[in-house]
Motif scaffolding. Structure first.
Motif, PDB file in Angstrom:
ATOM      1  N   UNK A 105      -9.353  -4.544 -18.077  1.00 29.52           N
ATOM      2  CA  UNK A 105      -9.489  -5.582 -17.063  1.00 29.52           C
ATOM      3  C   UNK A 105      -8.265  -6.467 -16.920  1.00 29.52           C
ATOM      4  N   UNK A 106      -7.134  -6.065 -17.508  1.00 32.09           N
ATOM      5  CA  UNK A 106      -5.861  -6.794 -17.371  1.00 32.09           C
ATOM      6  C   UNK A 106      -5.411  -6.706 -15.902  1.00 32.09           C
ATOM      7  N   UNK A 107      -5.406  -7.858 -15.228  1.00 33.36           N
ATOM      8  CA  UNK A 107      -5.102  -7.929 -13.790  1.00 33.36           C
ATOM      9  C   UNK A 107      -3.729  -8.565 -13.586  1.00 33.36           C
ATOM     10  N   UNK A 153       0.795  -1.227   0.000  1.00 29.05           N
ATOM     11  CA  UNK A 153       0.000   0.000   0.000  1.00 29.05           C
ATOM     12  C   UNK A 153       0.827   1.276   0.000  1.00 29.05           C
ATOM     13  N   UNK A 154       2.167   1.139  -0.027  1.00 28.62           N
ATOM     14  CA  UNK A 154       3.035   2.338  -0.088  1.00 28.62           C
ATOM     15  C   UNK A 154       2.832   3.101  -1.392  1.00 28.62           C
ATOM     16  N   UNK A 155       2.591   2.337  -2.474  1.00 31.69           N
ATOM     17  CA  UNK A 155       2.272   2.939  -3.772  1.00 31.69           C
ATOM     18  C   UNK A 155       0.833   2.551  -4.085  1.00 31.69           C
ATOM     19  N   UNK A 156       0.009   3.533  -4.470  1.00 28.31           N
ATOM     20  CA  UNK A 156      -1.399   3.214  -4.721  1.00 28.31           C
ATOM     21  C   UNK A 156      -1.581   2.337  -5.968  1.00 28.31           C
ATOM     22  N   UNK A 157      -2.632   1.545  -5.922  1.00 30.06           N
ATOM     23  CA  UNK A 157      -2.964   0.722  -7.096  1.00 30.06           C
ATOM     24  C   UNK A 157      -4.470   0.515  -7.106  1.00 30.06           C
ATOM     25  N   UNK A 158      -4.967   0.055  -8.243  1.00 29.50           N
ATOM     26  CA  UNK A 158      -6.385  -0.307  -8.347  1.00 29.50           C
ATOM     27  C   UNK A 158      -6.500  -1.764  -7.919  1.00 29.50           C
ATOM     28  N   UNK A 159      -6.546  -1.958  -6.599  1.00 31.65           N
ATOM     29  CA  UNK A 159      -6.561  -3.313  -6.024  1.00 31.65           C
ATOM     30  C   UNK A 159      -7.915  -3.971  -6.272  1.00 31.65           C
ATOM     31  N   UNK A 172      -3.242  -3.834 -14.090  1.00 30.59           N
ATOM     32  CA  UNK A 172      -1.988  -3.443 -14.743  1.00 30.59           C
ATOM     33  C   UNK A 172      -2.134  -2.019 -15.263  1.00 30.59           C
ATOM     34  N   UNK A 173      -1.093  -1.205 -15.026  1.00 30.79           N
ATOM     35  CA  UNK A 173      -1.140   0.211 -15.415  1.00 30.79           C
ATOM     36  C   UNK A 173      -1.001   0.380 -16.939  1.00 30.79           C
TER      37      UNK A 173
END
Ligand code: 5GP
Ligand code: ZN
Length: 138
Positions: free
Chosen positions: A39-41, A14-20, A32-33
């Motif tokens: 929807x690439x996970x 959680x130090x770097x934000x992501x679409x969890x 995936x950025x």
């Protein structure tokens, strides 16, 4: 163990934000950025392992048991007709981020994603020779 310099360790903590999309004690999954499709996970272990062969089998088992439900959810949300699961190990295999990750890529017929799949043929006897060599390593 985590690696303080690893981007995926930072994402999993959680130090770097992501679409969890999912997490538990062992696993973390996020979008995936740079998606190959909507929807690439990416599914990763929370602990740092560079490549799959470095993972203890029980950790790999706890990680991979999450794969079927993630594949199903990503496919349904993306309206996909199929899904590729890809896992790159090492630079020669196109691994850019040295923290184990499974790509879950929703697919549609005729989409832009192309495999280069240069299938070849074994000369007589070579297949049996290789199978024996691999068996002896297990
Ligand atoms: P590899 O080539 O190592 O198998 O794939 C690494 C993947 O990680 C790439 O698809 C890339 O788009 C993704 N990625 C790299 N950095 C980040 C990031 O900071 N956040 C997210 N969400 N994905 C990332
Ligand atoms: Zn890491």
């Amino acid at each position: 163990m985590t690696d303080p310099n690893c981007i995926f360790c930072k994402i999993a903590s959680g130090q770097i934000p992501s679409a969890c999309v999912f997490q538990d004690e062992t696993a973390f999954a996020f979008l995936d950025i740079g998606p190959l499709a909507e929807g690439h996970v990416l599914l990763i272990p929370k602990e740092h392992y560079q490549t799959l062969d470095q993972m203890p089998p029980d950790v790999a088992g706890r990680l991979l048991r999450r794969l079927p439900v993630l594949v199903k959810a990503a496919a349904e949300v993306a309206g996909a007709e199929g899904v590729n699961v890809l896992q790159n190990n090492g630079k020669a295999a196109s691994q850019e981020v040295p923290h184990v990750h499974f790509h879950i890529i929703p697919r549609r017929a005729g989409d832009a994603f192309r495999f280069n799949w240069p299938a070849s043929k074994y000369p007589p006897g070579r297949m049996e020779e290789l199978a024996k060599a691999i068996r002896e390593k297990l």
